[in-house]
Design an enzyme around this catalytic site. Structure first.
Site, PDB file in Angstrom:
ATOM      1  N   LYS A  41      -1.019 -28.638 -45.203  1.00 38.98           N
ATOM      2  CA  LYS A  41      -1.771 -28.557 -43.947  1.00 38.98           C
ATOM      3  C   LYS A  41      -1.923 -27.101 -43.503  1.00 38.98           C
ATOM      4  O   LYS A  41      -2.996 -26.679 -43.053  1.00 38.98           O
ATOM      5  CB  LYS A  41      -1.071 -29.370 -42.863  1.00 38.98           C
ATOM      6  CG  LYS A  41      -1.187 -30.875 -43.111  1.00 38.98           C
ATOM      7  CD  LYS A  41      -0.358 -31.675 -42.124  1.00 38.98           C
ATOM      8  CE  LYS A  41      -0.568 -33.165 -42.335  1.00 38.98           C
ATOM      9  NZ  LYS A  41       0.280 -33.970 -41.455  1.00 38.98           N
ATOM     10  N   SER A  84      -0.012 -38.921 -38.057  1.00 42.65           N
ATOM     11  CA  SER A  84       0.168 -37.503 -37.786  1.00 42.65           C
ATOM     12  C   SER A  84      -0.942 -36.885 -36.939  1.00 42.65           C
ATOM     13  O   SER A  84      -0.869 -35.721 -36.576  1.00 42.65           O
ATOM     14  CB  SER A  84       0.332 -36.725 -39.088  1.00 42.65           C
ATOM     15  OG  SER A  84      -0.877 -36.686 -39.776  1.00 42.65           O
TER      16      SER A  84
END
Ligand SMILES: Nc1ncnc2c1ncn2[C@@H]1O[C@H](COP(=O)(O)OP(=O)(O)OP(=O)(O)O)[C@@H](O)[C@H]1O
Ligand SMILES: [Mg+2]
Length: 760
Positions: free
Chosen positions: A702, A659
């Site tokens: 996140k 990611s």
């Protein structure tokens, strides 16, 4: 005449005073010399013997009975006129010293011989004979009768002419003999005892029990105590029979036996299991929701799922639907530390009226930890489940399997295999602990598992889990938790009353944002504790009169300078640094990707403990930037004779996953275009060689981390757009989300338009 006929005594020694019969023709001789002989070697001394009887035997031989008279030493030998071998000899009759000199020796010798005879079971005759012997020399010679002395010992006795010496020697020999006999006797007795004693004890014990019962005193004996406890324990039949078998074995053995203490330990464990005890189960969803709400702020989703779970169990129970393989999913709470997983587990127990036991599985690598050791091992113990039931005191507690993501497996067996059995409703009504070795019904236990991350949970286990995610709290949620739970708790812990200190939400917010950086609230609670400790000290020392109101200055005073910096602004000033978003074991976090170039042969250097997948991302990123150099406005020869170094701090923490792909592209592009990355933007997304942006996991965590780190914009892959619904509204309000499908869009958004004219 001085020369006597010699009669060899093969391997035998005759002493003075001893009668002996030999078969030999000795002619008319009245006296002969009896000389011990071994392997045809004569001794140097013999005994002069007198004939007491001659017998002519049937056939042609003669026999004579002789009586030893005194010792003699041998001289030269010669044949006489009839061809008979005769020897010179010197008579050595005993020279007995005055009795007083040998009295003690004699007394001791007699005592020892008495004891030997006693041990040998003499009927008194030999003892009487020994008593009749007078004279030290003759007394010493009685040792010659002993069946236990060998030829050479007897010969030594014969050749010792000095009476005192001989008596000492005889004493020594008899003493050794006595010692040997005693040892032999003790061994024999021990062996016999061992066998008989057990039998005897068993019967005595039985009698004792009978007598006790007769007298109505049934409490005294240990065994009886166990018998009563077993009867009262409400064990299932098979278990009770096993317990009774062990108890009988214990009684047969008696308490002194080493193994009996092991049997007692076993019985104690069997009795420690709360076989028949259970708490009144309360499956009322409304009540449960109330308890969960009272204990925990926020977590609406989590609380709703738990309430639903309980409601389903209640319905199934009411409708008599038994648990089966498919119904028995394990509630599993996954999320970063300090987000309330353990404490919500305790609340579940409270809400359902059950006992709560926590069982930490972190670092458990041995199946025996779960299932116990077999009883044949020294120091064997039951496994953790049995211990958990003992601690709970009921058969239907809530057992929290804490940290299931941290169990391992090695040669000692796979603990997750044992756990699978425990958690499987098709099997767990008959769980067998190796130590107890009886069937244990775990089907009434409500298991709740917790983990920080899902990836390391063994797949077979994960498969049967109903996962509830804890993603961490927003600043406002933390303020609310602090206000309603942490603050009152810390006030009380520090010896204060709730009306003695006051504060505002703004102050709590300051503590959250400047002094903590975490997904959960543990550090926050610690900081509040520190703050209140200082306040308590001030109140106690009279420095400040209650009530004290805590303001921003008081926080700075107590907690010092801010511990958390909004680093993104500082770090991204130079080109080549991009802000990524990641999920680690402790929740979401911002992570900076740094790129630099240096003279070299066009390669790529990677540092910061990157996993394989992350390394590949870096290679893809570099290839992408190189192949699109022209569109990006990068000099085609910018990388000639140079190599690129990509680093991801903090270097000591291992990182992996795809990611960070777009973050790497951005960092490298920023480096080569010399355009810095915007300091307010964070990004996450996987990248392909064609420049597509692929979706990632953990978006909510996140975004929360980006928010906490002071970022205001987040780049989100197209296919993650739906996940934005999970982000709490108050955070969404403060952030701008850029939905992207390609890397071009990312670079367009993230790179500052101005080029930095500073040479590297
Ligand atoms: N939503 C909440 N409302 C009230 N208190 C909370 C909440 N979340 C966490 N807490 C408090 O925070 C503390 C830490 O929570 P807890 O020990 O349950 O964390 P955890 O998720 O089990 O962490 P770990 O993964 O490290 O075991 C507890 O005292 C708990 O009461
Ligand atoms: Mg915990």
């Amino acid at each position: 005449m001085n020369r006597l006929r010699i009669i060899p005594m093969d391997d035998a020694v005759v002493f003075p005073g001893m009668p002996v019969t030999v078969t030999a023709d000795i002619g008319d001789d009245e006296r002969v010399l009896l000389v011990p002989r071994h392997n045809n070697v004569y001794a140097t001394a013999g005994v002069v013997a007198e004939v007491s009887e001659r017998v002519r035997m049937a056939g042609r031989g003669f026999a004579v009975t002789l009586m030893g008279v005194h010792r003699a030493t041998l001289g030269g030998a010669a044949e006489d006129k009839d061809g008979v071998l005769r020897v010179d000899h010197e008579a050595r009759p005993d020279q007995n010293p005055p009795a007083i000199q040998t009295r003690d020796l004699e007394r001791e010798y007699r005592a020892i011989v008495d004891e030997i005879l006693e041990l040998r079971g003499d009927d008194g005759r030999i003892r009487a004979f020994v008593r009749s012997i007078a004279g030290a020399g003759a007394l010493a010679d009685t040792a010659g009768y002993s069946p236990d002395l060998n030829y050479s010992q007897k010969l030594q006795l014969l050749e010792t002419f000095d009476v005192v010496e001989r008596l000492k020697l005889a004493l020594q020999l008899q003493r050794d003999r006595l010692a040997e006999l005693q040892v032999r006797k003790r061994i024999r007795e021990d062996v016999e005892d061992g066998a008989q004693k057990q039998q005897r004890e068993y019967f005595l014990r039985r009698q004792m029990d009978a007598i006790r019962k007769e007298l109505g005193e049934t409490d005294g004996s240990v065994a009886e105590e166990y018998r009563q406890k077993i009867a009262a324990a409400g064990m299932p039949d098979a278990v009770r029979q096993q317990a009774e078998r062990e108890l009988e074995r214990f009684e047969r053995m008696g308490e002194a036996n080493a193994e009996s203490s092991m049997i007692r330990a076993y019985l104690d464990w069997l009795l420690a299991v709360p076989w028949s005890k259970r708490s009144e189960d309360r499956l009322d969803p409304v009540h449960a929701a109330g308890v969960l709400d009272a204990d925990h702020e926020g977590l609406e989703d989590v609380k709703r799922r738990i309430t639903e779970y309980l409601a389903v169990r209640k319905l199934r129970a009411e409708r008599g639907m038994t648990e089966n393989r498919k119904s028995g999913v394990i509630l599993t709470l996954i999320g970063p530390p300090g987000t309330g997983k353990t404490s919500i587990g305790e609340s579940i127990a409270r809400a359902t009226g059950r006992q709560f036991v926590r069982m930490s599985l972190g670092g458990v690598r041995d199946e025996a930890e779960i299932r116990g050791h077999r009883r044949t091992y020294i120091g064997a113990l039951p496994g953790r489940l049995v211990r958990a039931l003992r601690d709970a005191g009921t058969m239907n507690p809530v057992i929290m399997l804490d940290e299931v993501d941290k169990i391992g497996a090695d040669w000692r067996g796979d603990p997750s295999a044992a756990l699978l059995e425990v958690l499987d409703p098709a099997q767990n009504h008959a769980f067998r602990d190796h130590y107890l070795d009886v069937e244990l019904d775990l089907s009434q236990v409500l298991f709740v598992a917790t983990a920080n991350v899902a990836d390391t949970i063994p797949p077979a286990l994960f498969d049967r889990m109903e996962v509830i995610r804890f993603d961490g709290y927003t600043t406002e949620e933390k303020v609310a938790i602090a206000r309603r739970h942490l603050w009152p708790r810390q006030v009380e812990r520090n010896g204060l009353r709730i009306d003695e200190v006051t504060t505002t939400d703004a102050v709590l917010r300051l503590v959250v944002s400047d002094y903590t950086r975490e997904a959960g609230v543990r550090q926050l609670e610690r900081e509040l504790g520190k703050l209140l400790r200082k306040t308590a000290t001030r109140i106690a020392s009279g420095e400040a009169p209650a009530p004290v109101s805590i303001d921003e200055a008081a926080v700075r005073d107590a907690l010092g300078r801010a511990k958390v910096f909004h680093e993104a602004a500082v770090r991204t000033v130079v080109p080549g640094v991009a802000t990524g978003l990641a999920v680690t074991g402790v929740g979401g976090d911002v992570l900076f990707v740094e790129a630099a170039d240096m003279p070299g042969r066009g390669g790529l250097v990677l540092t910061g403990q990157l996993g394989d997948v992350m390394k590949e991302s870096a290679r893809i990123a570099l290839t992408y930037v190189k192949s699109h150099a022209k569109e990006l406005g990068i000099d085609e020869h910018a990388l000639d004779g140079r190599e690129v170094h990509v680093h991801v701090p903090a270097g000591a923490i291992p990182k992996d996953g795809p990611s960070a792909g777009i973050t790497m592209v951005t960092a490298i592009a920023s480096l080569l275009t010399r355009r810095p990355v915007k300091s307010t933007i964070g990004m996450t997304g996987e990248v392909t060689l064609q420049g597509r942006v692929l979706p990632i996991g953990g978006l909510k965590q996140k975004v929360l981390a980006a928010h906490a780190a002071g970022l205001t914009e987040v780049v989100v892959p197209e296919r993650n757009e739906a996940d934005l619904d999970d982000v709490p509204a108050d955070v969404r309000e403060h952030m701008r989300f850029h939905i992207v499908g390609t890397v071009d869009q990312v670079l367009e958004l993230a790179l500052e338009s101005r080029e930095l004219a500073v040479a590297a």
